[in-house]
Design a protein around this motif. Structure first.
Motif, PDB file in Angstrom:
ATOM      1  N   ALA A   1       0.835  -1.187   0.000  1.00 16.19           N
ATOM      2  CA  ALA A   1       0.000   0.000   0.000  1.00 16.19           C
ATOM      3  C   ALA A   1       0.878   1.247   0.000  1.00 16.19           C
ATOM      4  CB  ALA A   1      -0.903   0.002   1.225  1.00 16.19           C
ATOM      5  N   ARG A   2       0.316   2.333  -0.485  1.00 14.29           N
ATOM      6  CA  ARG A   2       1.048   3.589  -0.448  1.00 14.29           C
ATOM      7  C   ARG A   2       1.305   3.979   0.998  1.00 14.29           C
ATOM      8  NH1 ARG A   2      -1.619   7.925  -4.422  1.00 14.29           N
ATOM      9  NH2 ARG A   2       0.023   9.141  -3.436  1.00 14.29           N
ATOM     10  N   GLY A   3       2.465   4.560   1.247  1.00 11.72           N
ATOM     11  CA  GLY A   3       2.804   4.961   2.593  1.00 11.72           C
ATOM     12  C   GLY A   3       4.142   5.674   2.610  1.00 11.72           C
ATOM     13  N   SER A   4       4.501   6.167   3.769  1.00  8.39           N
ATOM     14  CA  SER A   4       5.734   6.918   3.934  1.00  8.39           C
ATOM     15  C   SER A   4       6.626   6.214   4.945  1.00  8.39           C
ATOM     16  CB  SER A   4       5.415   8.336   4.409  1.00  8.39           C
ATOM     17  OG  SER A   4       6.596   9.069   4.648  1.00  8.39           O
ATOM     18  N   VAL A   5       7.892   6.069   4.615  1.00 10.68           N
ATOM     19  CA  VAL A   5       8.851   5.373   5.467  1.00 10.68           C
ATOM     20  C   VAL A   5      10.000   6.317   5.810  1.00 10.68           C
ATOM     21  CG1 VAL A   5      10.481   3.448   5.636  1.00 10.68           C
ATOM     22  CG2 VAL A   5       8.295   3.136   4.444  1.00 10.68           C
ATOM     23  N   LEU A   6      10.344   6.380   7.094  1.00  9.44           N
ATOM     24  CA  LEU A   6      11.544   7.094   7.529  1.00  9.44           C
ATOM     25  C   LEU A   6      12.625   6.061   7.786  1.00  9.44           C
ATOM     26  CD1 LEU A   6      13.223   9.492   8.550  1.00  9.44           C
ATOM     27  CD2 LEU A   6      12.101   9.217  10.787  1.00  9.44           C
ATOM     28  N   LEU A   7      13.699   6.135   7.045  1.00 11.34           N
ATOM     29  CA  LEU A   7      14.830   5.219   7.186  1.00 11.34           C
ATOM     30  C   LEU A   7      15.966   5.931   7.917  1.00 11.34           C
ATOM     31  CD1 LEU A   7      16.527   2.659   6.476  1.00 11.34           C
ATOM     32  CD2 LEU A   7      17.075   3.788   4.295  1.00 11.34           C
ATOM     33  N   ILE A   8      16.413   5.347   9.034  1.00 13.89           N
ATOM     34  CA  ILE A   8      17.552   5.894   9.793  1.00 13.89           C
ATOM     35  C   ILE A   8      18.662   4.853   9.721  1.00 13.89           C
ATOM     36  CG2 ILE A   8      18.306   6.927  11.950  1.00 13.89           C
ATOM     37  CD1 ILE A   8      15.382   7.313  12.709  1.00 13.89           C
TER      38      ILE A   8
END
Length: 247
Positions: free
Chosen positions: A22-29
């Motif tokens: 699904a569409r979504g937003s990911v923060l990668l650290i």
């Protein structure tokens, strides 16, 4: 690479082609630039927006700013470490799902990561397909995972009394079957790989050659899907299983 912001203008087309995420937003650290580039490419290639930060401090600031649906956090980071980032977020009441990445594979390290507030734990090195599956599972997770009751389609689960019903019919489950069904119910309409089930339900730190998952799924299916009822537990050939509840 210190930070990236990616936006895929072909989200809808990617979603249709992959049929997976699904569409979504990911923060990668993640401070390893090579790994970060591979993760960004994999996730954006499947229609996700990815914001990358390379340090714990900058990652925490981005997480506190909000907007991400899932966080992917490396455990060992320069400056503020990954677990401290997660603990700070939880202390401030931010419950965005977190996938912890770590080169530490011992069971104690996994437990420490989860106790810090992580929702899932993936050991390096890992296959990008596995990372994608785990991010997808977190994206599809019900909003309130701390509730004492789960209701998915015709299924109802009481986590305190350890009881399950389907359309009012109580289902008698063994402890492992209960844990397996709970795992499925928290991720409805999501394909779950055998390795995910072995790691998260059985707590295996290695993936043995076994039909253990298939045997337990078979037993659970016979209890959940009685004759004449719409089958809810589906086998996805060559991949894994899912709990089908969508219309």
């Amino acid at each position: 690479m210190t930070e990236h912001t990616h936006h895929d203008d072909q989200h809808d087309q990617s979603d249709k082609q992959s049929g997976r995420i699904a569409r979504g937003s990911v923060l990668l650290i993640e401070d390893d630039s090579t790994i970060a580039e591979e993760i960004v490419a994999e996730l954006t290639g499947h229609g996700l927006d990815v914001l990358h930060r390379a340090t714990g401090d900058s990652g925490l600031a981005a997480a506190l700013a909000g907007g991400a649906d899932v966080l992917v956090v490396d455990r060992l980071l320069p400056g503020l470490d990954g677990l401290s980032v997660i603990e700070t977020l939880r202390q401030r009441g931010i419950w965005t799902p977190v996938l912890v990445l770590s080169a530490l594979s011992a069971v104690d390290d996994r437990v420490t990561g989860l106790k810090a507030g992580g929702d899932d734990y993936l050991t390096k090195p890992f296959a990008m397909e596995e990372l994608l599956a785990r991010v997808e599972a977190l994206l599809r997770r019900p909003d309130d995972t701390r509730s004492t009751k789960l209701c998915v389609g015709p299924l109802e689960m009481d986590l305190i009394e350890r009881r399950v019903w389907r359309d009012g019919r109580e289902i008698d489950l063994l402890p492992r079957e209960f844990r397996l069904l709970e795992y499925l119910m928290r991720r409805p309409d999501q394909v779950l790989t055998r390795s995910m089930l072995l790691e998260d339900v059985w707590q295996y730190r290695f993936i043995p050659r076994t039909n253990l998952v298939d045997v337990h799924i078979g037993k659970l299916r016979r209890k959940v899907d009685s004759p004449g009822e719409e089958p809810l537990i589906k086998s996805i050939r060559g991949t894994g299983f899912l709990l089908r509840v969508a219309d």
